[in-house]
Design a protein around this motif. Structure first.
Motif, short mmCIF file in Angstrom:
data_model
loop_
_atom_site.label_atom_id
_atom_site.label_comp_id
_atom_site.label_asym_id
_atom_site.label_seq_id
_atom_site.Cartn_x
_atom_site.Cartn_y
_atom_site.Cartn_z
N GLU A 1 113.78 30.04 54.76
CA GLU A 1 114.32 30.05 56.12
C GLU A 1 113.60 31.12 56.94
O GLU A 1 113.41 32.24 56.48
CB GLU A 1 115.82 30.38 56.11
CG GLU A 1 116.70 29.27 55.56
CD GLU A 1 118.17 29.65 55.67
OE1 GLU A 1 118.96 28.81 56.14
OE2 GLU A 1 118.52 30.78 55.28
N LEU A 2 113.20 30.75 58.15
CA LEU A 2 112.62 31.73 59.07
C LEU A 2 113.76 32.50 59.72
O LEU A 2 114.70 31.90 60.24
CB LEU A 2 111.77 31.03 60.13
CG LEU A 2 110.90 31.94 61.00
CD1 LEU A 2 109.86 32.67 60.14
CD2 LEU A 2 110.19 31.14 62.08
N GLU B 1 115.65 25.33 63.99
CA GLU B 1 114.41 24.72 64.44
C GLU B 1 114.51 24.43 65.93
O GLU B 1 115.53 23.98 66.42
CB GLU B 1 114.16 23.43 63.66
CG GLU B 1 112.75 22.91 63.79
CD GLU B 1 112.46 21.77 62.82
OE1 GLU B 1 111.42 21.12 62.98
OE2 GLU B 1 113.28 21.55 61.90
N PHE C 1 108.48 26.83 65.46
CA PHE C 1 108.20 26.39 64.09
C PHE C 1 108.80 25.01 63.86
O PHE C 1 109.75 24.60 64.54
CB PHE C 1 108.73 27.39 63.05
CG PHE C 1 110.22 27.42 62.92
CD1 PHE C 1 110.87 26.69 61.92
CD2 PHE C 1 111.00 28.17 63.80
CE1 PHE C 1 112.26 26.73 61.79
CE2 PHE C 1 112.38 28.22 63.67
CZ PHE C 1 113.01 27.50 62.67
N LYS C 2 108.20 24.31 62.93
CA LYS C 2 108.71 23.00 62.52
C LYS C 2 108.77 22.96 61.00
O LYS C 2 107.93 23.55 60.32
CB LYS C 2 107.80 21.88 63.04
CG LYS C 2 107.81 21.71 64.55
CD LYS C 2 106.92 20.54 64.97
CE LYS C 2 106.94 20.38 66.49
NZ LYS C 2 106.08 19.24 66.92
N VAL C 3 109.78 22.28 60.50
CA VAL C 3 109.92 22.09 59.06
C VAL C 3 109.59 20.63 58.74
O VAL C 3 110.26 19.71 59.23
CB VAL C 3 111.34 22.44 58.57
CG1 VAL C 3 111.44 22.25 57.06
CG2 VAL C 3 111.69 23.88 58.95
N THR D 1 107.67 25.09 56.18
CA THR D 1 107.78 25.66 57.52
C THR D 1 106.40 25.96 58.08
O THR D 1 105.61 26.68 57.48
CB THR D 1 108.62 26.96 57.49
OG1 THR D 1 109.93 26.66 56.98
CG2 THR D 1 108.75 27.55 58.89
N TYR D 2 106.12 25.38 59.25
CA TYR D 2 104.85 25.60 59.93
C TYR D 2 105.10 26.32 61.24
O TYR D 2 105.95 25.90 62.03
CB TYR D 2 104.15 24.27 60.24
CG TYR D 2 103.76 23.45 59.03
CD1 TYR D 2 102.52 23.61 58.43
CD2 TYR D 2 104.65 22.52 58.51
CE1 TYR D 2 102.15 22.84 57.33
CE2 TYR D 2 104.30 21.75 57.40
CZ TYR D 2 103.06 21.91 56.82
OH TYR D 2 102.71 21.17 55.73
N LEU D 3 104.37 27.41 61.50
CA LEU D 3 104.40 28.03 62.82
C LEU D 3 103.68 27.13 63.81
O LEU D 3 102.67 26.49 63.46
CB LEU D 3 103.75 29.41 62.79
CG LEU D 3 104.51 30.51 62.05
CD1 LEU D 3 103.66 31.78 61.99
CD2 LEU D 3 105.85 30.80 62.72
N TYR E 1 99.99 23.07 65.34
CA TYR E 1 100.32 23.73 64.08
C TYR E 1 99.30 24.81 63.77
O TYR E 1 98.09 24.58 63.85
CB TYR E 1 100.33 22.72 62.94
CG TYR E 1 101.37 21.64 63.06
CD1 TYR E 1 102.64 21.80 62.51
CD2 TYR E 1 101.08 20.45 63.73
CE1 TYR E 1 103.59 20.79 62.62
CE2 TYR E 1 102.02 19.45 63.85
CZ TYR E 1 103.28 19.62 63.30
OH TYR E 1 104.23 18.63 63.42
N GLN F 1 101.12 30.56 55.02
CA GLN F 1 102.42 30.83 54.41
C GLN F 1 103.05 32.05 55.07
O GLN F 1 102.37 33.04 55.35
CB GLN F 1 102.25 31.08 52.91
CG GLN F 1 103.56 31.21 52.17
CD GLN F 1 103.35 31.08 50.67
OE1 GLN F 1 102.45 30.39 50.22
NE2 GLN F 1 104.17 31.76 49.90
#
Length: 275
Positions: free
Chosen positions: A108-109, A119, A181-183, A188-190, A196, A222
């Motif tokens: 989790e961010l 998100e 960010f998107k999951v 999880t991608y910034l 991306y 990461q």
């Protein structure tokens, strides 16, 4: 290892054994202590692709490393007078880094207070440089564990589009843009402007870029947390360290380093999420 005065002679004093069981580190230490040309602080035992750097005065103190890092450590111990205890700390810290870098299910961010971000949240990424500080709680607890800006300029992650079509990430003293960010499939991608963040490279260097496509595994970035609660970025599974070098007072080059020495000696860029 030869000492500082004799290391340019192109060799060392060697003793060979057929099996590991025949090794006697105390005997090696005795040779190093009694031979005039030997380094009196440490010696090296070669086991093919594995090296032991050993304390001459206490052979129980030793660091196990690769051939590349053997050269790096020996150079630093001779030229910089770094001790074997410091080398062991560096090696252990690296091993801990690689262990922490293993992908964790359910990542989790979180913001600087440890609160998970939903998100779609937008935030700025402040490059931590001591200009944020942890305010201890007042008597009524109103400021407990909150990060406050001091009355100084801050540095942010920013981005810029280049003529080659790439979108590059860099450090800036100007007010930073909003990241998100998107999951996707549990990863999880910034993101920045629906692009991306990932690792790009050319013939000369690796760097952080933003692309419309989801980065493949070898290009993923990461997100990790350090012991202070800041985030830092690395290559997937800790395969690289991402740092920021301020080449000008207003511009920070964000570098992606993969060398064995870089992974141990480089300082990763610490970031604070500012919602």
């Amino acid at each position: 290892c030869l000492d500082e005065k004799h290391r340019d002679c192109g060799g060392g004093i060697a003793e060979f054994y057929d099996t590991v069981e025949e090794e006697d580190f105390e005997r090696f230490a005795e040779i190093a202590r009694t031979k005039e040309t030997c380094n009196k602080k440490f010696f090296v035992v070669n086991r093919g692709q594995i090296y032991h750097i050993v304390d001459t005065n206490d052979p129980s103190i030793r660091c196990i490393c690769s051939p590349v890092m053997k050269m790096d450590y020996v150079w630093r111990m001779i030229d910089w007078s770094i001790t074997i205890q410091e080398i062991i700390k560096v090696e252990n810290k690296y091993l801990e880094y690689r262990e922490k870098a293993k992908c964790v299910a359910g990542f989790e961010l979180r913001d600087s207070q440890g609160v998970p971000l939903p998100e779609g949240t937008e935030f700025k990424l402040v490059i931590y440089n001591g200009k944020y500080h942890d305010v201890k709680g007042t008597e009524d607890g109103s400021e407990d564990n909150e990060y406050q800006e001091e009355n100084v300029s801050l540095e942010y992650l920013s981005y810029d589009s280049e003529p080659d079509g790439h979108v590059y990430i860099y450090g800036s003293i100007d007010d930073g843009p909003k990241f998100g960010f998107k999951v996707v499939d549990g990863i999880t991608y910034l993101t920045i402007d629906n692009l991306y963040l990932g690792v790009g490279e050319d013939d000369y260097a690796r760097y952080v870029v933003a692309t419309a496509e989801i980065p493949p595994k070898n290009r993923r970035i990461q997100i990790q947390y350090d012991e202070n609660g800041f985030i830092f970025l690395s290559g997937w599974d800790g395969s690289s360290v991402i740092s920021c070098e301020w080449v000008k007072c207003a511009y920070g080059a964000v570098d992606v380093s993969t060398g064995e020495s870089d992974l141990r000696w480089s300082y990763p860029m610490e970031l604070v999420i500012k919602v």
